[in-house]
Design an enzyme around this catalytic site. Structure first.
Site, PDB file in Angstrom:
ATOM      1  CB  ILE A 134       7.131   6.518   8.649  1.00 15.72           C
ATOM      2  CG1 ILE A 134       8.372   6.159   9.483  1.00 15.72           C
ATOM      3  CG2 ILE A 134       6.606   5.277   7.965  1.00 15.72           C
ATOM      4  CD1 ILE A 134       8.113   5.074  10.510  1.00 15.72           C
ATOM      5  CG  ASP A 135       4.702  11.845   8.146  1.00 18.09           C
ATOM      6  OD1 ASP A 135       5.336  11.967   7.085  1.00 18.09           O
ATOM      7  OD2 ASP A 135       3.460  11.862   8.216  1.00 18.09           O
ATOM      8  NE  ARG A 136       9.258  16.291  13.761  1.00 21.55           N
ATOM      9  CZ  ARG A 136       9.166  17.617  13.863  1.00 21.55           C
ATOM     10  NH1 ARG A 136      10.254  18.359  13.739  1.00 21.55           N
ATOM     11  NH2 ARG A 136       8.004  18.185  14.056  1.00 21.55           N
TER      12      ARG A 136
END
Length: 317
Positions: free
Chosen positions: A146-148
């Site tokens: 999942i994105d930062r």
């Protein structure tokens, strides 16, 4: 179709016994081995698969009954990233998998500009050498990401068998993934589905974009409005049927409901939300069949405090 399963070191030998005019090489190998279709295609590109002694050049090659297929699967590379002690929020852990509630701002795996202080560094410290090596040196144990600036549940695998099982479930779209987000603009209907292919934006390779079917991979997002916060923002739940890079962010922006705080796909930063760090997006539910027992398991992560505070603020405005 008969599976011989003759192995020597990392060599796998398979006999094709099914007579089918349109039997694709990659599909056959996915059915007959524990490997995912994308992993098989990678082996083909690396010329590690032969059919009757000849190197297989295409994943879509038709194969015939009586053919002998050999796969040469490379040994997982020795991991060389540095373990780092971190205060991981562990949702669940056993001998096969570990689920982490990822905080905002934490990068999942090392990449240019983020060589240290990633989730992988923390997992390396916590799990010692018990992480799968399928994804190579920089992404041990990582089967999805999942994105930062997205918070919530992410799963990592401790061995290759668990990794292959979870990777297949992701590929088959049988994983349950539900996210919550705050998005711009009111909806005419509280439920909907976005079925639009995604690919790298030809004008900016760092971004993803909705493209024509012949240029992208199918991507499907189902959304449901949880609350009409005010005339400007809505609280929604998004259920992923597929899992492409930035899928929710791109799909919601495409239908003119970009995520609050998304500086890549959303409007220019709003000074009234200057304290936000990236998109308001939370991976709240993850469900899967356990790779060892086959039992369906589902885990939930509560909304982080910043998200709850935003909901309360927007409801009162």
């Amino acid at each position: 179709m008969e599976k011989e399963g003759v192995r020597s070191d990392n060599n796998i030998k398979l006999l094709v016994s099914r007579d089918d005019d349109d039997l694709r090489l990659d599909i056959f190998l996915t059915e007959q081995t524990e490997y995912t279709r994308s992993f098989i295609q990678k082996l083909i590109k690396q010329e590690r698969i032969t059919i009757d002694g000849a190197v297989a050049k295409k994943a879509g090659l038709n194969i015939q009954a009586g053919s002998v297929i050999n796969l040469c699967v490379p040994e997982p590379k020795e991991l060389s990233i540095e373990p780092e002690k971190m205060d991981l929020d562990i949702v669940y852990e056993d001998e096969d998998v570990i689920l982490i509630n990822k905080p905002k701002g934490l990068v999942v795996h090392p990449a240019p500009g983020h060589e240290t202080h990633t989730l992988v560094n923390g997992l390396m410290y916590h799990c010692k050498n018990e992480l799968s090596g399928i994804n190579g040196v920089l992404r041990p144990g990582i089967v999805h990401r999942i994105d930062r600036d997205t918070t919530g549940i992410i799963i990592a695998c401790k061995n290759d068998k668990a990794h292959f099982s979870l990777a297949k479930q992701f590929a088959d779209h049988s994983i349950t993934r539900r996210y919550q987000a705050i998005v711009y603009n009111n909806f005419k209907e509280d439920d909907g589905t976005i079925d639009k292919p995604l690919a790298r934006d030809p004008k900016d390779r760092k971004r993803m974009a909705v493209v024509s079917e012949d240029k992208g991979r199918r991507a499907v997002t189902h959304y449901h409005v949880l609350d009409h916060l005010n005339n400007r923002f809505n609280h929604v739940e998004c259920r992923l049927e597929t899992g492409r890079t930035h899928q929710i962010r791109v799909h919601m922006a495409y239908i003119r409901h970009p995520l609050l705080g998304d500086e890549v796909y959303g409007p220019k930063p709003d000074t009234s939300f200057s304290s936000l760090e990236g998109q308001v997006l939370h991976a709240g539910i993850l469900g899967f069949e356990h790779p060892r027992t086959g039992q369906y398991m589902e885990f939930r992560s509560d909304l982080p405090q910043y998200f709850v505070s935003l909901l309360n603020r927007l409801k009162n405005n």
